[in-house]
Design a protein around this motif. Sequence first.
Motif, PDB file in Angstrom:
ATOM      1  N   VAL A  78      48.302  83.012  33.356  1.00  0.00           N
ATOM      2  CA  VAL A  78      47.679  83.543  34.259  1.00  0.00           C
ATOM      3  C   VAL A  78      47.653  85.060  34.233  1.00  0.00           C
ATOM      4  O   VAL A  78      48.525  85.796  33.928  1.00  0.00           O
ATOM      5  CB  VAL A  78      48.305  83.279  35.765  1.00  0.00           C
ATOM      6  CG1 VAL A  78      47.565  83.541  36.787  1.00  0.00           C
ATOM      7  CG2 VAL A  78      48.744  81.632  35.871  1.00  0.00           C
ATOM      8  N   GLU A  79      46.192  85.627  34.233  1.00  0.00           N
ATOM      9  CA  GLU A  79      46.022  87.169  33.858  1.00  0.00           C
ATOM     10  C   GLU A  79      45.119  87.608  35.149  1.00  0.00           C
ATOM     11  O   GLU A  79      44.203  87.024  35.648  1.00  0.00           O
ATOM     12  CB  GLU A  79      45.426  87.290  32.612  1.00  0.00           C
ATOM     13  CG  GLU A  79      45.108  88.899  32.449  1.00  0.00           C
ATOM     14  CD  GLU A  79      44.523  88.979  31.297  1.00  0.00           C
ATOM     15  OE1 GLU A  79      45.165  89.892  30.415  1.00  0.00           O
ATOM     16  OE2 GLU A  79      43.539  88.280  30.835  1.00  0.00           O
ATOM     17  N   THR A  80      45.602  88.675  35.499  1.00  0.00           N
ATOM     18  CA  THR A  80      44.999  89.223  36.855  1.00  0.00           C
ATOM     19  C   THR A  80      44.756  90.840  36.365  1.00  0.00           C
ATOM     20  O   THR A  80      45.605  91.417  35.994  1.00  0.00           O
ATOM     21  CB  THR A  80      45.565  89.198  38.116  1.00  0.00           C
ATOM     22  OG1 THR A  80      46.011  87.804  38.365  1.00  0.00           O
ATOM     23  CG2 THR A  80      44.927  89.935  39.418  1.00  0.00           C
ATOM     24  N   ASP A  81      43.603  91.244  36.648  1.00  0.00           N
ATOM     25  CA  ASP A  81      43.176  92.626  36.454  1.00  0.00           C
ATOM     26  C   ASP A  81      42.034  92.901  37.594  1.00  0.00           C
ATOM     27  O   ASP A  81      41.814  92.259  38.467  1.00  0.00           O
ATOM     28  CB  ASP A  81      42.849  93.133  35.312  1.00  0.00           C
ATOM     29  CG  ASP A  81      41.514  92.199  34.493  1.00  0.00           C
ATOM     30  OD1 ASP A  81      40.770  91.787  35.298  1.00  0.00           O
ATOM     31  OD2 ASP A  81      41.787  91.968  33.388  1.00  0.00           O
ATOM     32  N   ILE A  82      41.530  94.107  37.468  1.00  0.00           N
ATOM     33  CA  ILE A  82      40.595  94.589  38.552  1.00  0.00           C
ATOM     34  C   ILE A  82      39.195  94.899  37.864  1.00  0.00           C
ATOM     35  O   ILE A  82      39.087  95.785  36.954  1.00  0.00           O
ATOM     36  CB  ILE A  82      41.124  95.846  39.367  1.00  0.00           C
ATOM     37  CG1 ILE A  82      42.435  95.229  40.037  1.00  0.00           C
ATOM     38  CG2 ILE A  82      40.145  96.157  40.414  1.00  0.00           C
ATOM     39  CD1 ILE A  82      43.420  96.370  40.811  1.00  0.00           C
ATOM     40  N   SER A  83      38.117  94.415  38.652  1.00  0.00           N
ATOM     41  CA  SER A  83      36.838  94.803  38.039  1.00  0.00           C
ATOM     42  C   SER A  83      36.126  95.882  38.892  1.00  0.00           C
ATOM     43  O   SER A  83      35.039  96.387  38.562  1.00  0.00           O
ATOM     44  CB  SER A  83      35.894  93.484  37.834  1.00  0.00           C
ATOM     45  OG  SER A  83      35.869  92.845  39.198  1.00  0.00           O
ATOM     46  N   GLU A  84      36.536  95.938  40.098  1.00  0.00           N
ATOM     47  CA  GLU A  84      36.067  97.201  40.992  1.00  0.00           C
ATOM     48  C   GLU A  84      36.872  97.473  42.144  1.00  0.00           C
ATOM     49  O   GLU A  84      37.522  96.785  42.470  1.00  0.00           O
ATOM     50  CB  GLU A  84      34.671  96.321  41.647  1.00  0.00           C
ATOM     51  CG  GLU A  84      33.629  97.322  42.572  1.00  0.00           C
ATOM     52  CD  GLU A  84      32.619  96.640  43.150  1.00  0.00           C
ATOM     53  OE1 GLU A  84      31.666  97.163  44.043  1.00  0.00           O
ATOM     54  OE2 GLU A  84      32.103  95.408  42.346  1.00  0.00           O
ATOM     55  N   ILE A  85      36.781  98.880  42.442  1.00  0.00           N
ATOM     56  CA  ILE A  85      37.390  99.279  43.549  1.00  0.00           C
ATOM     57  C   ILE A  85      36.463 100.135  44.482  1.00  0.00           C
ATOM     58  O   ILE A  85      35.800 101.056  43.891  1.00  0.00           O
ATOM     59  CB  ILE A  85      38.509 100.110  43.091  1.00  0.00           C
ATOM     60  CG1 ILE A  85      39.589  99.693  41.905  1.00  0.00           C
ATOM     61  CG2 ILE A  85      39.270 100.738  44.142  1.00  0.00           C
ATOM     62  CD1 ILE A  85      40.750 100.513  41.439  1.00  0.00           C
ATOM     63  N   SER A  86      36.575  99.787  45.580  1.00  0.00           N
ATOM     64  CA  SER A  86      35.424 100.742  46.770  1.00  0.00           C
ATOM     65  C   SER A  86      36.617 101.219  47.566  1.00  0.00           C
ATOM     66  O   SER A  86      37.868 101.394  47.473  1.00  0.00           O
ATOM     67  CB  SER A  86      34.726  99.819  47.408  1.00  0.00           C
ATOM     68  OG  SER A  86      35.032  98.904  48.173  1.00  0.00           O
ATOM     69  N   ASN A  87      36.013 101.918  48.573  1.00  0.00           N
ATOM     70  CA  ASN A  87      36.933 102.564  49.827  1.00  0.00           C
ATOM     71  C   ASN A  87      37.977 101.754  50.367  1.00  0.00           C
ATOM     72  O   ASN A  87      39.024 102.140  50.724  1.00  0.00           O
ATOM     73  CB  ASN A  87      35.848 103.190  50.629  1.00  0.00           C
ATOM     74  CG  ASN A  87      35.217 104.320  50.214  1.00  0.00           C
ATOM     75  OD1 ASN A  87      35.587 105.019  49.163  1.00  0.00           O
ATOM     76  ND2 ASN A  87      34.187 104.813  50.623  1.00  0.00           N
TER      77      ASN A  87
END
Length: 138
Positions: A78-87
Amino acid sequence: MGLSHRTRVVIGTADCDALGHMNVARYFALCNQNGFAMQTAMGWNPGDTVDGQRLSFAVVHSESDFKSEVMEGEALVVETDISEISNRSATFRNRIWREDGAPVFESHWKSVLLDLETRRAAHIPEPFREALARYMTL
């Protein structure tokens, strides 16, 4: 490419339903557990009080693709990362595959940072934003 958080799991009897394969709820539970583990690895334990606020992410939208059936006894990553960050939100990318690299599941979760006292979206504090940014994908 940024960091990702990976966990290896072996699917047991309790993960499977009456049809003999991994139950749909377990896919989401594995991603949720991995996402919480990723945040803990960043030093940000979900639900902890930081600078006077109790904060945790809450999923507000998800899109998922089931790519392959999973049976009891199979080993998965199982792999998790982040594709977008907003406020006030981040989009987590979750993937599950077999150890041989065959894809099983992919899901994108847009999650707001929730103030657990007010039950409203909160601004992502700068130290947490910096930690999340290390897990951004290109």
